[in-house]
Scaffold this motif. Structure first.
Motif, PDB file in Angstrom:
ATOM      1  N   PHE A 216       0.786  -0.987   0.007  1.00 28.56           N
ATOM      2  CA  PHE A 216       0.017  -0.034  -0.060  1.00 28.56           C
ATOM      3  C   PHE A 216       0.881   1.199   0.075  1.00 28.56           C
ATOM      4  CE2 PHE A 216      -2.267  -3.434   1.860  1.00 28.56           C
ATOM      5  CZ  PHE A 216      -3.771  -3.394   1.388  1.00 28.56           C
ATOM      6  N   ALA A 217       0.394   2.237  -0.698  1.00 24.34           N
ATOM      7  CA  ALA A 217       0.912   3.637  -0.641  1.00 24.34           C
ATOM      8  C   ALA A 217       0.334   4.550   0.123  1.00 24.34           C
ATOM      9  CB  ALA A 217       1.417   4.173  -2.089  1.00 24.34           C
ATOM     10  N   ASP A 224      -2.349  15.093  -7.752  1.00 18.24           N
ATOM     11  CA  ASP A 224      -2.817  14.908  -9.438  1.00 18.24           C
ATOM     12  C   ASP A 224      -1.580  13.821  -9.920  1.00 18.24           C
ATOM     13  OD1 ASP A 224      -4.546  16.794  -9.339  1.00 18.24           O
ATOM     14  OD2 ASP A 224      -3.238  18.437  -9.369  1.00 18.24           O
ATOM     15  N   PHE A 225      -2.012  13.388 -11.063  1.00 20.10           N
ATOM     16  CA  PHE A 225      -1.416  12.161 -11.680  1.00 20.10           C
ATOM     17  C   PHE A 225      -1.501  12.240 -13.135  1.00 20.10           C
ATOM     18  CE2 PHE A 225      -4.509   9.538 -10.381  1.00 20.10           C
ATOM     19  CZ  PHE A 225      -5.049   8.772 -11.537  1.00 20.10           C
ATOM     20  N   PHE A 226      -0.401  11.702 -13.934  1.00 23.73           N
ATOM     21  CA  PHE A 226      -0.824  11.244 -15.533  1.00 23.73           C
ATOM     22  C   PHE A 226      -0.089   9.957 -15.622  1.00 23.73           C
ATOM     23  CE2 PHE A 226      -0.262  15.929 -15.675  1.00 23.73           C
ATOM     24  CZ  PHE A 226      -1.275  16.192 -16.668  1.00 23.73           C
ATOM     25  N   GLY A 227      -1.015   9.025 -16.249  1.00 25.28           N
ATOM     26  CA  GLY A 227      -0.646   7.691 -16.485  1.00 25.28           C
ATOM     27  C   GLY A 227       0.290   7.609 -17.601  1.00 25.28           C
ATOM     28  N   ARG A 228       1.461   6.784 -17.536  1.00 31.59           N
ATOM     29  CA  ARG A 228       2.607   6.522 -18.346  1.00 31.59           C
ATOM     30  C   ARG A 228       2.779   5.064 -18.697  1.00 31.59           C
ATOM     31  NH1 ARG A 228       4.321  11.366 -20.969  1.00 31.59           N
ATOM     32  NH2 ARG A 228       3.834  13.035 -19.538  1.00 31.59           N
ATOM     33  N   LEU A 229       3.544   4.834 -19.707  1.00 25.23           N
ATOM     34  CA  LEU A 229       4.046   3.631 -19.818  1.00 25.23           C
ATOM     35  C   LEU A 229       5.306   3.543 -18.841  1.00 25.23           C
ATOM     36  CD1 LEU A 229       4.435   3.321 -23.746  1.00 25.23           C
ATOM     37  CD2 LEU A 229       2.662   1.991 -22.009  1.00 25.23           C
ATOM     38  N   PRO A 230       5.891   2.281 -18.572  1.00 25.82           N
ATOM     39  CA  PRO A 230       6.671   2.325 -17.554  1.00 25.82           C
ATOM     40  C   PRO A 230       8.293   2.809 -18.388  1.00 25.82           C
ATOM     41  CG  PRO A 230       5.852   0.096 -17.953  1.00 25.82           C
ATOM     42  CD  PRO A 230       5.249   1.020 -18.704  1.00 25.82           C
ATOM     43  N   ILE A 231       8.713   3.617 -17.361  1.00 28.31           N
ATOM     44  CA  ILE A 231      10.133   4.073 -17.678  1.00 28.31           C
ATOM     45  C   ILE A 231      10.974   2.726 -18.279  1.00 28.31           C
ATOM     46  CG2 ILE A 231      12.247   5.252 -16.984  1.00 28.31           C
ATOM     47  CD1 ILE A 231      10.437   7.008 -15.268  1.00 28.31           C
ATOM     48  N   LEU A 232      11.817   2.693 -19.399  1.00 26.75           N
ATOM     49  CA  LEU A 232      12.375   1.860 -19.805  1.00 26.75           C
ATOM     50  C   LEU A 232      14.123   2.142 -19.582  1.00 26.75           C
ATOM     51  CD1 LEU A 232      12.457  -1.119 -20.805  1.00 26.75           C
ATOM     52  CD2 LEU A 232      12.548  -0.192 -22.980  1.00 26.75           C
ATOM     53  N   GLU A 282      -3.874   8.482 -19.170  1.00 23.04           N
ATOM     54  CA  GLU A 282      -4.829   8.468 -18.067  1.00 23.04           C
ATOM     55  C   GLU A 282      -4.321   9.938 -17.147  1.00 23.04           C
ATOM     56  OE1 GLU A 282      -5.918   5.923 -14.004  1.00 23.04           O
ATOM     57  OE2 GLU A 282      -4.266   5.688 -15.058  1.00 23.04           O
ATOM     58  N   GLU A 283      -5.113  10.551 -16.924  1.00 21.41           N
ATOM     59  CA  GLU A 283      -5.030  11.893 -16.110  1.00 21.41           C
ATOM     60  C   GLU A 283      -6.083  11.848 -15.049  1.00 21.41           C
ATOM     61  OE1 GLU A 283      -5.183  16.896 -16.439  1.00 21.41           O
ATOM     62  OE2 GLU A 283      -5.401  15.384 -18.327  1.00 21.41           O
ATOM     63  N   GLY A 284      -5.740  12.371 -13.918  1.00 24.31           N
ATOM     64  CA  GLY A 284      -6.628  12.255 -12.588  1.00 24.31           C
ATOM     65  C   GLY A 284      -6.075  12.663 -11.332  1.00 24.31           C
ATOM     66  N   GLU A 285      -6.781  12.460 -10.353  1.00 17.78           N
ATOM     67  CA  GLU A 285      -6.325  12.950  -8.747  1.00 17.78           C
ATOM     68  C   GLU A 285      -6.568  11.673  -8.037  1.00 17.78           C
ATOM     69  OE1 GLU A 285      -8.468  15.484  -5.584  1.00 17.78           O
ATOM     70  OE2 GLU A 285      -7.798  16.817  -7.244  1.00 17.78           O
ATOM     71  N   GLU A 286      -5.475  11.410  -7.233  1.00 17.03           N
ATOM     72  CA  GLU A 286      -5.501  10.210  -6.272  1.00 17.03           C
ATOM     73  C   GLU A 286      -6.644  10.562  -5.225  1.00 17.03           C
ATOM     74  OE1 GLU A 286      -5.526   6.827  -5.173  1.00 17.03           O
ATOM     75  OE2 GLU A 286      -3.785   7.166  -6.387  1.00 17.03           O
ATOM     76  N   HIS A 287      -7.502   9.504  -5.208  1.00 13.80           N
ATOM     77  CA  HIS A 287      -8.364   9.479  -4.063  1.00 13.80           C
ATOM     78  C   HIS A 287      -8.265   8.743  -2.848  1.00 13.80           C
ATOM     79  CE1 HIS A 287     -10.811  11.987  -6.866  1.00 13.80           C
ATOM     80  NE2 HIS A 287     -10.813  11.218  -7.835  1.00 13.80           N
ATOM     81  N   ASP A 288      -7.254   7.820  -2.996  1.00 14.19           N
ATOM     82  CA  ASP A 288      -7.132   6.932  -1.875  1.00 14.19           C
ATOM     83  C   ASP A 288      -5.951   7.159  -1.185  1.00 14.19           C
ATOM     84  OD1 ASP A 288      -7.162   4.772  -0.156  1.00 14.19           O
ATOM     85  OD2 ASP A 288      -7.276   3.129  -1.894  1.00 14.19           O
ATOM     86  N   SER A 303       1.832  16.334  -7.819  1.00 13.29           N
ATOM     87  CA  SER A 303       1.839  17.367  -6.691  1.00 13.29           C
ATOM     88  C   SER A 303       1.649  16.398  -5.404  1.00 13.29           C
ATOM     89  CB  SER A 303       0.527  18.008  -6.885  1.00 13.29           C
ATOM     90  OG  SER A 303      -0.803  16.964  -6.918  1.00 13.29           O
ATOM     91  N   ALA A 304       2.745  15.235  -5.353  1.00 16.07           N
ATOM     92  CA  ALA A 304       2.848  14.274  -4.179  1.00 16.07           C
ATOM     93  C   ALA A 304       3.401  15.054  -3.118  1.00 16.07           C
ATOM     94  CB  ALA A 304       3.380  13.347  -4.566  1.00 16.07           C
TER      95      ALA A 304
END
Length: 377
Positions: A216-217, A224-232, A282-288, A303-304
């Motif tokens: 768990f985090a 706020d966050f943006f979804g991405r492919l994994p950093i390779l 994906e773009e959104g805000e963490e609710h958990d 904005s963590a």
């Protein structure tokens, strides 16, 4: 927040005129200092010389082929293993309340690349910005031992310096082992009188867990966050299902997302493909505030908080992760479909400058780092 707004928003970074010690240090390091012996990149490294030059600081050296590892050990039992030439931290065993130690990092040997992957690694891209001149892009990839200070009773600090830096740029990487923390710190100085420097990249940490299902985090609510492919990167551990796209496609996408178009030039096709990829993000805000990492996910939080906690119920363990200088938080979970305590039983946390690169003007310096704090001694 729209992507266009993000791209045009101010770039946040910390500047300093001198490369001071990291703000994470809870104590002043001991005054016992080894003579600076900047060891240039060479094959093989003279292990006997290093043992003689840096004896008495709680560090022993061991040659592995043409490479060399520095094993850092404190009297309280905490240990770390640093690969000198790649700068990768392959192991961090933290002292626990029960008197033993627990490995906090996930690493593995890549048979194809014949190298260690995982652990804590640095991926940094430097781009000189010369008006009217060709831009020069390069990445620090080889490091030389510059200095060691401290002792096993208090803390140990190993300082590496990039041996493939351009003359006008100095890049240092400092690893500090404390009783209850492992600190990774980058220090970049633009020594040019006229050119600016753009920095993009991250410090990646693979934290071993029993399974993402039990992990768990804590503390990311309303970020706020943006979804991405994994950093390779060459050091990143990525499950095989991500191999559905070729490595060249991953590398190209990573460069587009992280470094931007090379030399400011894009074809119409490249620009269209990038716009389509950004439209699918994906773009959104963490609710958990107590987010379970069982699902496969990859995000950059913009904005963590500076500090948050990873809790693993399976191992009954937690790690507090702090950052300095970097404004973005990267988080990747391979998901819980893999074997418990197996190769992909980890979560990857990174302190990054991907969406907003860092700009250093002439004679400016920047310091950024990550702290893995063990609250369980």
């Amino acid at each position: 927040m729209a992507m266009a707004t993000m791209a045009s928003s101010p770039i946040f970074f910390s500047k300093s005129r001198s490369c001071s010690s990291t703000s994470y240090n809870k104590r002043v390091l001991p005054q016992r200092v080894a003579a600076v012996a900047s060891i240039p990149f060479q094959q093989p490294i003279n292990v006997d010389y290093l043992e003689q030059e840096f004896s008495g600081h709680g560090v022993i050296f061991k040659g592995i082929g043409d490479d060399c590892v520095a094993k850092m050990s404190l009297d309280n039992g905490s240990k770390a293993i640093l690969m000198l030439q790649s700068g990768l931290i392959a192991s961090y065993k933290a002292s626990m309340w029960h008197g033993g130690t627990v490995e906090l990092l996930q690493s593995s040997v890549s048979q194809e690349a014949n190298a260690i992957q995982g652990g804590v690694s640095v991926a940094l891209e430097c781009l000189t910005l010369n008006l009217g001149e060709e831009q020069v892009s390069w990445s620090p990839s080889k490091w030389g031992l510059h200095n060691i200070i401290g002792n096993p009773q208090d803390s140990i600090q190993v300082e590496l310096i990039s041996t493939d830096s351009h003359d006008m740029v100095q890049v240092k990487y400092i690893v500090t082992l404390q009783d209850d923390a492992l600190i990774s710190q980058l220090m970049v100085s633009n020594n040019s009188d006229s050119s600016s420097l753009q920095l993009s990249g991250c410090i990646l940490s693979h934290l071993t867990v029993s399974s993402p299902d039990a992990t768990f985090a804590v503390g990311l609510e309303r970020s706020d966050f943006f979804g991405r492919l994994p950093i390779l990167t060459s050091s990143a551990i990525v499950p095989p299902e991500y191999g559905q796209k070729s490595e060249s496609q991953f590398s190209q996408l990573w460069k587009q997302l992280a470094w931007g178009p090379r030399n400011g030039h894009q074809t119409e096709t490249e620009r269209q493909e990038e716009e389509e990829e950004e439209g699918e993000m994906e773009e959104g805000e963490e609710h958990d505030n107590y987010k379970n990492l069982r699902e496969q996910m990859c995000r950059i939080y913009t904005s963590a908080p500076r500090d948050f906690t990873i809790i693993d119920r399976g191992r009954r363990n937690s790690v507090v992760i702090g950052r300095d200088g970097f404004e973005e938080l990267y988080m990747f979970s391979p998901g819980s479909s893999h074997e418990y305590y197996g190769e992909y039983a980890y979560v990857c946390i990174g302190q990054s400058a991907v969406l907003n690169p860092i700009i250093l003007g002439p004679k400016e310096s920047w310091t950024g780092g990550q702290r893995l704090h063990n609250p369980n001694p």
